[in-house]
Design a protein around this motif. Structure first.
Motif, PDB file in Angstrom:
ATOM      1  N   SER A  29      11.725 -41.312  33.563  1.00 18.04           N
ATOM      2  CA  SER A  29      10.563 -42.090  33.139  1.00 18.04           C
ATOM      3  C   SER A  29      10.901 -42.788  31.833  1.00 18.04           C
ATOM      4  CB  SER A  29       9.340 -41.188  32.931  1.00 18.04           C
ATOM      5  OG  SER A  29       8.943 -40.559  34.113  1.00 18.04           O
ATOM      6  N   VAL A  30      10.657 -44.080  31.783  1.00 19.11           N
ATOM      7  CA  VAL A  30      10.855 -44.863  30.560  1.00 19.11           C
ATOM      8  C   VAL A  30       9.487 -45.358  30.102  1.00 19.11           C
ATOM      9  CG1 VAL A  30      11.885 -46.924  29.538  1.00 19.11           C
ATOM     10  CG2 VAL A  30      13.179 -45.578  31.216  1.00 19.11           C
ATOM     11  N   LEU A  31       9.119 -45.015  28.886  1.00 20.35           N
ATOM     12  CA  LEU A  31       7.863 -45.484  28.308  1.00 20.35           C
ATOM     13  C   LEU A  31       8.187 -46.473  27.194  1.00 20.35           C
ATOM     14  CD1 LEU A  31       5.671 -42.244  28.079  1.00 20.35           C
ATOM     15  CD2 LEU A  31       5.905 -43.875  29.964  1.00 20.35           C
ATOM     16  N   ARG A  32       7.807 -47.722  27.405  1.00 15.63           N
ATOM     17  CA  ARG A  32       8.034 -48.752  26.390  1.00 15.63           C
ATOM     18  C   ARG A  32       6.842 -48.775  25.440  1.00 15.63           C
ATOM     19  NH1 ARG A  32      10.420 -53.440  30.503  1.00 15.63           N
ATOM     20  NH2 ARG A  32      12.526 -52.563  30.674  1.00 15.63           N
ATOM     21  N   LEU A  33       7.064 -48.254  24.247  1.00 21.73           N
ATOM     22  CA  LEU A  33       5.992 -48.088  23.279  1.00 21.73           C
ATOM     23  C   LEU A  33       5.779 -49.358  22.462  1.00 21.73           C
ATOM     24  CD1 LEU A  33       6.909 -44.561  21.840  1.00 21.73           C
ATOM     25  CD2 LEU A  33       5.664 -45.111  23.949  1.00 21.73           C
ATOM     26  N   GLN A  34       4.519 -49.670  22.200  1.00 16.68           N
ATOM     27  CA  GLN A  34       4.186 -50.717  21.247  1.00 16.68           C
ATOM     28  C   GLN A  34       4.298 -50.139  19.831  1.00 16.68           C
ATOM     29  OE1 GLN A  34       3.256 -54.107  21.909  1.00 16.68           O
ATOM     30  NE2 GLN A  34       4.005 -53.708  23.961  1.00 16.68           N
ATOM     31  N   ASN A  35       3.685 -50.749  18.827  1.00 14.90           N
ATOM     32  CA  ASN A  35       3.837 -50.306  17.440  1.00 14.90           C
ATOM     33  C   ASN A  35       3.060 -49.020  17.188  1.00 14.90           C
ATOM     34  OD1 ASN A  35       4.538 -53.254  17.419  1.00 14.90           O
ATOM     35  ND2 ASN A  35       4.906 -52.796  15.260  1.00 14.90           N
ATOM     36  N   VAL A  36       3.782 -47.913  17.075  1.00 10.46           N
ATOM     37  CA  VAL A  36       3.159 -46.610  16.894  1.00 10.46           C
ATOM     38  C   VAL A  36       2.873 -46.374  15.406  1.00 10.46           C
ATOM     39  CG1 VAL A  36       3.331 -44.151  17.407  1.00 10.46           C
ATOM     40  CG2 VAL A  36       4.536 -45.815  18.855  1.00 10.46           C
ATOM     41  N   GLU A  93       4.708 -65.049   7.646  1.00 11.75           N
ATOM     42  CA  GLU A  93       4.460 -66.225   8.490  1.00 11.75           C
ATOM     43  C   GLU A  93       3.091 -66.811   8.120  1.00 11.75           C
ATOM     44  OE1 GLU A  93       5.512 -65.661  12.611  1.00 11.75           O
ATOM     45  OE2 GLU A  93       7.290 -64.492  12.106  1.00 11.75           O
ATOM     46  N   ASP A  94       2.243 -67.060   9.116  1.00 12.43           N
ATOM     47  CA  ASP A  94       0.911 -67.600   8.807  1.00 12.43           C
ATOM     48  C   ASP A  94      -0.172 -66.543   8.959  1.00 12.43           C
ATOM     49  OD1 ASP A  94       1.011 -67.276  11.511  1.00 12.43           O
ATOM     50  OD2 ASP A  94       0.318 -69.287  12.040  1.00 12.43           O
ATOM     51  N   GLY A  95       0.257 -65.284   9.061  1.00  8.70           N
ATOM     52  CA  GLY A  95      -0.684 -64.182   9.197  1.00  8.70           C
ATOM     53  C   GLY A  95      -1.090 -63.888  10.619  1.00  8.70           C
ATOM     54  N   LEU A  96      -0.708 -64.761  11.554  1.00 11.07           N
ATOM     55  CA  LEU A  96      -1.191 -64.623  12.925  1.00 11.07           C
ATOM     56  C   LEU A  96      -0.192 -63.945  13.855  1.00 11.07           C
ATOM     57  CD1 LEU A  96      -3.067 -68.021  13.343  1.00 11.07           C
ATOM     58  CD2 LEU A  96      -3.911 -65.820  12.499  1.00 11.07           C
ATOM     59  N   ILE A  97       0.792 -63.271  13.308  1.00 11.56           N
ATOM     60  CA  ILE A  97       1.672 -62.423  14.114  1.00 11.56           C
ATOM     61  C   ILE A  97       0.784 -61.399  14.821  1.00 11.56           C
ATOM     62  CG2 ILE A  97       3.552 -60.757  14.070  1.00 11.56           C
ATOM     63  CD1 ILE A  97       4.405 -62.042  11.383  1.00 11.56           C
ATOM     64  N   GLY A  98       0.942 -61.266  16.136  1.00 12.61           N
ATOM     65  CA  GLY A  98       0.098 -60.354  16.904  1.00 12.61           C
ATOM     66  C   GLY A  98       0.815 -59.064  17.263  1.00 12.61           C
ATOM     67  N   ARG A  99       0.132 -57.945  17.067  1.00  9.95           N
ATOM     68  CA  ARG A  99       0.715 -56.648  17.391  1.00  9.95           C
ATOM     69  C   ARG A  99      -0.298 -55.752  18.097  1.00  9.95           C
ATOM     70  NH1 ARG A  99       4.571 -59.104  16.761  1.00  9.95           N
ATOM     71  NH2 ARG A  99       6.336 -58.781  15.370  1.00  9.95           N
ATOM     72  N   ASP A 100       0.232 -54.885  18.918  1.00  6.61           N
ATOM     73  CA  ASP A 100      -0.555 -53.873  19.620  1.00  6.61           C
ATOM     74  C   ASP A 100      -0.271 -52.544  18.925  1.00  6.61           C
ATOM     75  OD1 ASP A 100      -1.690 -52.072  21.387  1.00  6.61           O
ATOM     76  OD2 ASP A 100      -0.917 -53.050  23.186  1.00  6.61           O
ATOM     77  N   PHE A 101      -1.127 -52.182  17.964  1.00  6.75           N
ATOM     78  CA  PHE A 101      -0.939 -50.949  17.209  1.00  6.75           C
ATOM     79  C   PHE A 101      -1.525 -49.788  17.995  1.00  6.75           C
ATOM     80  CE2 PHE A 101      -1.142 -54.155  13.729  1.00  6.75           C
ATOM     81  CZ  PHE A 101       0.137 -53.967  13.226  1.00  6.75           C
ATOM     82  N   GLY A 157       0.446 -48.829  25.083  1.00  6.45           N
ATOM     83  CA  GLY A 157      -0.194 -49.527  23.971  1.00  6.45           C
ATOM     84  C   GLY A 157      -1.686 -49.439  24.167  1.00  6.45           C
ATOM     85  N   THR A 158      -2.431 -50.274  23.458  1.00  9.99           N
ATOM     86  CA  THR A 158      -3.882 -50.283  23.623  1.00  9.99           C
ATOM     87  C   THR A 158      -4.347 -51.427  24.510  1.00  9.99           C
ATOM     88  OG1 THR A 158      -4.279 -51.716  21.710  1.00  9.99           O
ATOM     89  CG2 THR A 158      -4.131 -49.341  21.293  1.00  9.99           C
ATOM     90  N   GLY A 159      -3.496 -52.442  24.655  1.00 12.85           N
ATOM     91  CA  GLY A 159      -3.900 -53.640  25.370  1.00 12.85           C
ATOM     92  C   GLY A 159      -4.720 -54.588  24.521  1.00 12.85           C
ATOM     93  N   VAL A 200       1.830 -57.447  22.881  1.00 17.03           N
ATOM     94  CA  VAL A 200       0.712 -56.618  23.346  1.00 17.03           C
ATOM     95  C   VAL A 200       1.022 -56.177  24.767  1.00 17.03           C
ATOM     96  CG1 VAL A 200      -0.623 -58.587  24.206  1.00 17.03           C
ATOM     97  CG2 VAL A 200      -1.804 -56.457  23.614  1.00 17.03           C
ATOM     98  N   ALA A 201       0.643 -54.959  25.095  1.00 18.36           N
ATOM     99  CA  ALA A 201       0.978 -54.406  26.402  1.00 18.36           C
ATOM    100  C   ALA A 201      -0.152 -54.585  27.400  1.00 18.36           C
ATOM    101  CB  ALA A 201       1.294 -52.917  26.270  1.00 18.36           C
ATOM    102  N   ASP A 202       0.235 -54.811  28.640  1.00 16.44           N
ATOM    103  CA  ASP A 202      -0.689 -54.689  29.760  1.00 16.44           C
ATOM    104  C   ASP A 202      -0.518 -53.254  30.281  1.00 16.44           C
ATOM    105  OD1 ASP A 202      -1.975 -54.612  32.195  1.00 16.44           O
ATOM    106  OD2 ASP A 202      -1.245 -56.559  32.883  1.00 16.44           O
ATOM    107  N   VAL A 203      -1.522 -52.410  30.048  1.00 17.20           N
ATOM    108  CA  VAL A 203      -1.385 -50.985  30.390  1.00 17.20           C
ATOM    109  C   VAL A 203      -2.101 -50.639  31.701  1.00 17.20           C
ATOM    110  CG1 VAL A 203      -1.011 -50.247  28.020  1.00 17.20           C
ATOM    111  CG2 VAL A 203      -3.352 -50.423  28.885  1.00 17.20           C
ATOM    112  N   THR A 204      -2.364 -51.637  32.519  1.00 22.16           N
ATOM    113  CA  THR A 204      -3.059 -51.396  33.788  1.00 22.16           C
ATOM    114  C   THR A 204      -2.316 -50.398  34.663  1.00 22.16           C
ATOM    115  OG1 THR A 204      -3.931 -53.662  33.738  1.00 22.16           O
ATOM    116  CG2 THR A 204      -4.024 -52.483  35.837  1.00 22.16           C
TER     117      THR A 204
END
Length: 365
Positions: free
Chosen positions: A215-222, A254-262, A291-293, A329-333
């Motif tokens: 099993s491989v779990l690709r983690l977003q920003n923990v 950058e311009d502050g709009l870097i997007g992350r899934d914490f 991630g949280t999505g 950002v993750a799609d965790v469906t």
């Protein structure tokens, strides 16, 4: 000694780290000995001391995963029923200047472990790898006409020009799409991401040959309680909390709009336990996103954290870091469906939880 005569155990590489310490209490409830292998890297563990958060019942083997002799000594006395492979160097920016260090730990550490399992004829019943959203690089984007494309990593020259977002084939500004292991093509933008993808590929090839479920779990920003406040390359959330608690102005790149899934540590641990409880079939390799999505911009995160401490309004500097991706950002469906798992923590609640923990530990101000 015949492998069947060895004592069964759960082995956690990098087990004294952030995720390993949080995961171990639940692993102990499985009724098998839990053995953590960890180099106790000074950058993460000052003085190379055993972390207080690691349960006393967990045996700690102070060794690097690249040390074949350490694996030989361990596998002469235990048989790994379950392996949680957490050990990795994780600095995106640092990996550009210390590539060999990252490759040794992430790639050679993995091959050394797998070779030891074969050498001692002790194949695990399930191997779980914590991979990273970094394997996707910039991921998939959609332009104004609805055309999907996979942009290359942003170049240094592009970032110097302040061209933060990607343009589609039609020349219009594009919109990033959530990543899903089933549909998003990996294309790492950093050495770190490349080593994590290599880990995945090596493990998949090995597991296919030896019929070991993976099993491989690709983690977003923990982030969350327990993340090392000493590590200068630790997550941006912990760093922002420490700086804001001192009344400093947070520097937003950058311009502050870097997007992350914490994603909060509790949600990551619950995903790992769900993965263990629902192992894949024999000869099956599955890859899922954790991630949280939900996207949080770095500017919104900085504002929320600054407000917590009454710190000044964050300032957008236009600085950048090579190897960073614009949006993640993750799609965790599929993860929800396959594991019966659900992320519980919002960033607002998780940030408050981290603040409380940092304050109790004396890491603020």
């Amino acid at each position: 000694m015949n492998s069947e005569q060895l004592s069964p155990a759960v082995i956690v590489t990098g087990g004294a780290g952030f995720i390993g310490c949080a995961l171990s209490p639940g692993l102990l409830e499985r009724g098998l000995p839990v053995i953590a292998i960890d180099s106790l890297l000074e950058q993460v563990h000052p003085g190379q001391q055993r972390p207080e958060a690691l349960p006393a019942e967990v045996e700690l083997v102070h060794a690097d995963v690249t040390d074949a002799a350490a694996w030989d000594a361990l596998l002469q006395r235990v048989r790994p029923e379950l392996v949680i492979h957490l050990a990795a160097e994780t600095g995106t920016g640092q990996s550009l200047t210390e590539s060999t260090r990252h490759a040794m730990s992430n790639v050679v550490g993995t091959t050394t472990m797998l070779d030891a399992f074969v050498r001692h004829d002790v194949l695990p019943k399930h191997v779980v790898l914590t991979s990273s959203r970094a394997v996707y690089g910039e991921g998939a984007w959609t332009d104004a006409s609805g055309t999907d494309f996979n942009p290359p990593p942003r170049s240094h020259a592009q970032l110097e020009r302040g061209e933060w977002d990607h343009q589609g084939p039609d020349g219009t500004t594009a919109v990033a799409r959530p990543t899903d292991a089933a549909t998003t093509r990996p294309n790492p933008a950093s050495v770190y991401g490349s080593t994590k993808l290599t880990q995945e590929l090596i493990l998949r090839n090995w597991a296919d040959a030896f019929s070991v479920p993976v099993s491989v779990l690709r983690l977003q920003n923990v982030y969350g309680p327990g993340q090392s406040p000493h590590n200068p390359y630790t997550g941006i959330v912990t760093l922002f909390h420490r700086l804001a608690s001192r009344g400093e102005t947070l520097d937003v790149y950058e311009d502050g709009l870097i997007g992350r899934d914490f994603v909060h540590i509790d949600d990551v641990v619950s995903a790992l336990h769900a993965c263990i409880e629902r192992p894949p079939a024999v000869e099956e390799n599955r890859t899922l996103d954790v991630g949280t999505g939900t996207v949080t911009t770095i500017l919104d995160a900085a504002r929320m954290i600054a407000k917590t401490y009454g710190a000044p309004e964050p300032q957008i500097s236009g600085k950048f870091r090579d190897g960073d991706v614009r949006h993640a950002v993750a799609d965790v469906t599929r993860t929800r469906a396959d594991l019966g798992w659900e992320p519980r923590w919002s960033f607002e609640d998780g940030s408050a939880d981290l603040s409380t923990w940092l304050g109790k530990g004396g890491f603020l101000g």
